[in-house]
Design an enzyme around this catalytic site. Structure first.
Site, PDB file in Angstrom:
ATOM      1  N   TRP A  36       0.660  -1.210   0.051  1.00 23.29           N
ATOM      2  CA  TRP A  36      -0.183  -0.055   0.023  1.00 23.29           C
ATOM      3  C   TRP A  36       0.828   1.341   0.024  1.00 23.29           C
ATOM      4  O   TRP A  36       1.831   1.411   0.571  1.00 23.29           O
ATOM      5  CB  TRP A  36      -0.902  -0.068   1.290  1.00 23.29           C
ATOM      6  CG  TRP A  36      -1.444   1.268   1.625  1.00 23.29           C
ATOM      7  CD1 TRP A  36      -1.100   2.197   2.250  1.00 23.29           C
ATOM      8  CD2 TRP A  36      -2.900   1.609   1.156  1.00 23.29           C
ATOM      9  NE1 TRP A  36      -2.030   3.343   2.091  1.00 23.29           N
ATOM     10  CE2 TRP A  36      -3.066   2.993   1.665  1.00 23.29           C
ATOM     11  CE3 TRP A  36      -3.729   1.220   0.342  1.00 23.29           C
ATOM     12  CZ2 TRP A  36      -3.981   3.622   1.472  1.00 23.29           C
ATOM     13  CZ3 TRP A  36      -4.964   1.738   0.140  1.00 23.29           C
ATOM     14  CH2 TRP A  36      -5.032   3.304   0.489  1.00 23.29           C
ATOM     15  N   ASP A  39       0.135   9.257   1.057  1.00 19.20           N
ATOM     16  CA  ASP A  39       0.966  10.365   0.847  1.00 19.20           C
ATOM     17  C   ASP A  39       2.306  10.191   0.019  1.00 19.20           C
ATOM     18  O   ASP A  39       3.198   9.658   0.672  1.00 19.20           O
ATOM     19  CB  ASP A  39       0.883  11.272   2.006  1.00 19.20           C
ATOM     20  CG  ASP A  39      -0.523  11.286   2.725  1.00 19.20           C
ATOM     21  OD1 ASP A  39      -1.460  10.687   2.149  1.00 19.20           O
ATOM     22  OD2 ASP A  39      -0.387  11.677   3.716  1.00 19.20           O
ATOM     23  N   ARG A 167      -0.602  16.881  12.508  1.00 16.19           N
ATOM     24  CA  ARG A 167       0.389  15.940  12.071  1.00 16.19           C
ATOM     25  C   ARG A 167       0.757  16.816  10.527  1.00 16.19           C
ATOM     26  O   ARG A 167       0.334  17.803  10.168  1.00 16.19           O
ATOM     27  CB  ARG A 167      -0.404  14.714  11.574  1.00 16.19           C
ATOM     28  CG  ARG A 167      -1.741  15.020  10.761  1.00 16.19           C
ATOM     29  CD  ARG A 167      -2.458  13.551  10.529  1.00 16.19           C
ATOM     30  NE  ARG A 167      -3.860  13.696  10.037  1.00 16.19           N
ATOM     31  CZ  ARG A 167      -4.987  14.073  10.991  1.00 16.19           C
ATOM     32  NH1 ARG A 167      -4.909  13.905  12.242  1.00 16.19           N
ATOM     33  NH2 ARG A 167      -6.049  14.064  10.240  1.00 16.19           N
TER      34      ARG A 167
HETATM   35  C1  FRU Z   1      -3.515  11.940   4.467  1.00 12.92           C
HETATM   36  C2  FRU Z   1      -3.093  11.461   5.858  1.00 12.92           C
HETATM   37  C3  FRU Z   1      -2.210  12.200   6.592  1.00 12.92           C
HETATM   38  C4  FRU Z   1      -1.326  11.147   7.602  1.00 12.92           C
HETATM   39  C5  FRU Z   1      -1.314  10.176   6.526  1.00 12.92           C
HETATM   40  C6  FRU Z   1      -1.445   8.640   7.396  1.00 12.92           C
HETATM   41  O1  FRU Z   1      -3.855  11.212   3.486  1.00 12.92           O
HETATM   42  O2  FRU Z   1      -4.309  11.254   6.530  1.00 12.92           O
HETATM   43  O3  FRU Z   1      -2.759  13.193   7.399  1.00 12.92           O
HETATM   44  O4  FRU Z   1      -0.118  11.859   8.003  1.00 12.92           O
HETATM   45  O5  FRU Z   1      -2.374  10.236   5.729  1.00 12.92           O
HETATM   46  O6  FRU Z   1      -1.022   7.714   6.434  1.00 12.92           O
END
Ligand code: FRU
Length: 499
Positions: A36, A39, A167
Site C-alpha cells: 500500500w 501520501d 500532523r
Molecule cells: C493524509 C493522511 C495524513 C497522515 C497520513 C497517514 O492522507 O491522513 O494526514 O499523515 O495520511 O497515512
C-alpha cells in the site's frame, strides 16, 4: 543500527517487490514497491537526485501501520526503489510513521521530520492516535531516529488544539536563515488550522503562531500542508477532510485547496487572497512540492482519494500511485500546472492531424494506447453554431471506456470512468467548470499511463486526475461531437526505459 521492524520490511519488499511485473504497474508514475501507498513524503533533491518517500504498508494492499517507502529518480519519471526508510519501531511511533518532509542540513545530512503516532484507548474503548512530531537524520537511505524524539508534542500546541490531530510537518527554509515548519492541526472549533513553528537548527522547535485558521470555511481538519513562494506570491496547499461541495469548485469528502496570497516572513503573517481546488478530478490528495535546482516548483500528489480507494480490488499486490510531477506557476491569480517538461523525453512516434471536422463519432488510424499523450485543440466549425458536446473516449473496447466530455453551453467538463471495470458503487464521475471555453475553444492535454488519466485543461489552468484499472487490452481512443467541431490533434506514445 536498523531495527528488527525495518529489517523485516526491507526483506519483505525485496522478495515480494520482485514478483510484481513491470506490466502490472504504471510505466512512469511511481507505485509502491509492494503493498500500500498513500501520501508523498520527504520530496526533495539530495545528492544530485530526487528522493521521494511515501506512506507505505508493504505487507498488504490496505492501509495499516505506516512505514516510509523510498524511491529515487534523476528525471522524476524513471524511479528506482530503495529500501524502506522508516518503520514504526520506537515507543513514540509504534503505531505509525505518518507524513512529513525532508531537508538537507548544513552538515550535508538529510533530516526527515514526520508524525509519530501512539494509539490510546479512551474510557469508551475507542482508539485515538496521539500525534507528535519526530525527526530522523541520515544519508538519504539509512536514518537514525533522534534520541530527543518527539521534538514537538502536545505541550507545543496552542490552547484548544487537539493532540489527536497534529500532523504532517513540512519544513521550509527561511530567507533570513533558519527553518520554519507548517503542521496541520484541529483547534477547539473542530475544523482545521495550520500551525507555524520555527527553529535555528531544525532539531529544536518552538511554536511561532497560527498561520491560518479554517474556521469551518473549507471542510474540517486540514492535512498535509505545504507553503512556498511562487512567482512573487505565497501559496499554501492543504488537503481538507470532510468538505461540503461548493458549486463546481469543491466536492464532498477529502479535497484539495490552494490559498494564494502574501506572507510577511518577519511576523509570520499570511494573508490569503484567492482560493481554488488544486485538482478537479476524482483522485488527487496530499500533494507536496520540491524546488528543482533550476528554480522550478514541482508538485506531486497521491493519485487516489480516501473516499474512492475501493476502486482497487483488494487482492492486487499493490495499491496507490503518485500523480505526474507537475510544474507550478501562478497566472491571473490562479495556480497553473503542467507535467514536468522531462515528460517530453518519453515521447515516441508522433501523429499530427489538423483541421479535422468531428461530427458524430471519429476514430483515427494509429491513435490508440494506454501509455500515450494526446494534445487536442477544439473549436466550433461555425462560431455562431457552437457544438453541444465534444468527447474523447480512451481505455476503450466494446465493454469498457473512460471519457472526458465538454459541453460549451454549460461550460462544464466531465470525467467519467463508470465503464472502467470498477465493481464498487463509489464516485466515478466528476465535473468542473471551464468558463473561459464558453466559445467552444478548449485545449486538452491528456496523459494516460496504464492505470490513470490526467487531463490538463487550457494549458494547465485546471487539472482533472482519475485512476482507472480497466484491463490493458482496452486501448482504443475515439472522438465524438454532437454538432460540428474542428480538432487539431497530436499524439505520442510515452515510453520509459526499464531500469
Ligand atoms: C493524509 C493522511 C495524513 C497522515 C497520513 C497517514 O492522507 O491522513 O494526514 O499523515 O495520511 O497515512
Amino acid at each position: 543500527m536498523n531495527s528488527q521492524a525495518l529489517r523485516e520490511a526491507r526483506r519483505y519488499e525485496e522478495i515480494f517487490g520482485h514478483r510484481i511485473t513491470q506490466e502490472q504497474r504504471p510505466a512512469f508514475h511511481l507505485s509502491p514497491r509492494v503493498g500500500w501507498m498513500n501520501d508523498p513524503n520527504g520530496f526533495c533533491r539530495y545528492n544530485g537526485v530526487y528522493h521521494l518517500y511515501y506512506q507505505y504498508y508493504p505487507y498488504d494492499s490496505k492501509w495499516n501501520t505506516m512505514h516510509w517507502g523510498h524511491a529515487v529518480s534523476k528525471d522524476l519519471l524513471h524511479w528506482e526503489y530503495l529500501p524502506a526508510a522508516l518503520a514504526p519501531d520506537e515507543i513514540y511511533d509504534r503505531d505509525g510513521c505518518f507524513s512529513g518532509s525532508a531537508v538537507e542540513l548544513e552538515s550535508g545530512q538529510l533530516l526527515l521530520m514526520y508524525t509519530s503516532v501512539v494509539n490510546e484507548r479512551d474510557k469508551n474503548g475507542r482508539i485515538w492516535g496521539v500525534q507528535t512530531q519526530s525527526i530522523a537524520i541520515g544519508d538519504g537511505t539509512d536514518f537514525e531516529k533522534y534520541s530527543g524524539n518527539p521534538v514537538l508534542t502536545e505541550k507545543d500546541l496552542p490552547e484548544g488544539a487537539s493532540r489527536f490531530d497534529f500532523r504532517d510537518p513540512k519544513i521550509i527554509r527561511l530567507k533570513s536563515g533558519g527553518y520554519a515548519c507548517v503542521v496541520g492541526s484541529r483547534p477547539a472549533d473542530k475544523t482545521g488550522q495550520i500551525l507555524l513553528y520555527r527553529s535555528s537548527d531544525c532539531i529544536h522547535w518552538e511554536f511561532w503562531r497560527v498561520l491560518i485558521a479554517n474556521k469551518g470555511r473549507f471542510g474540517r481538519m486540514w492535512e498535509c500542508p505545504d507553503f512556498f513562494e511562487l512567482d512573487g506570491r505565497q501559496v499554501l496547499l492543504t488537503s481538507p477532510q470532510d468538505m461540503l461541495p461548493e458549486g463546481f469548485e469543491y466536492h464532498n469528502g477529502n479535497g484539495t485547496l490552494a490559498l494564494i496570497g502574501s506572507w510577511d516572513e518577519t511576523t509570520g503573517e499570511f494573508i490569503p487572497e484567492k482560493d481554488q481546488a488544486i485538482d478537479y478530478g476524482i483522485d488527487f490528495y496530499a500533494p507536496q512540492t520540491v524546488l528543482a535546482p533550476d528554480g522550478r516548483r514541482i508538485m506531486i500528489g497521491w493519485m487516489q482519494n480516501w473516499d474512492a480507494c475501493a476502486i482497487r480490488e483488494e487482492e492486487e499486490p499493490w495499491a496507490g500511485q503518485m500523480s505526474l510531477p507537475r510544474e507550478l506557476h501562478i497566472r491571473d491569480g490562479r495556480l497553473y500546472q503542467q507535467p514536468v517538461r522531462e515528460l517530453e523525453g518519453l515521447r515516441r512516434g508522433g501523429i499530427r492531424k489538423t483541421d479535422l471536422t468531428v461530427c458524430g463519432g471519429l476514430c483515427i488510424g494509429g491513435i490508440e494506447g494506454r501509455t500515450v499523450e494526446l494534445l487536442i485543440r477544439i473549436r466550433p466549425l461555425d462560431p455562431d453554431k457552437v457544438y453541444h458536446k465534444f468527447s474523447v473516449r480512451f481505455a476503450e473496447d466494446e465493454k469498457y471506456h473512460t471519457s472526458v466530455s465538454f459541453r460549451p453551453h454549460e461550460k462544464v467538463l466531465k470525467i467519467d470512468r463508470k465503464f472502467s471495470g470498477s465493481r464498487r458503487a463509489i464516485i466515478h464521475q466528476r465535473r468542473c467548470l471551464v468558463p473561459e471555453s464558453e466559445s467552444g475553444e478548449i485545449n486538452l492535454r491528456i496523459i494516460l499511463d496504464r492505470y490513470s488519466s490526467e487531463i490538463f485543461i487550457n494549458d494547465g489552468r485546471q487539472v482533472v486526475s482519475a485512476a482507472m484499472y480497466t484491463p490493458l487490452s482496452a486501448k482504443d481512443i475515439s472522438f465524438f461531437a454532437d454538432g460540428q467541431a474542428v480538432m487539431d490533434i497530436e499524439m505520442y506514445r510515452l515510453e520509459s526505459q526499464t531500469l
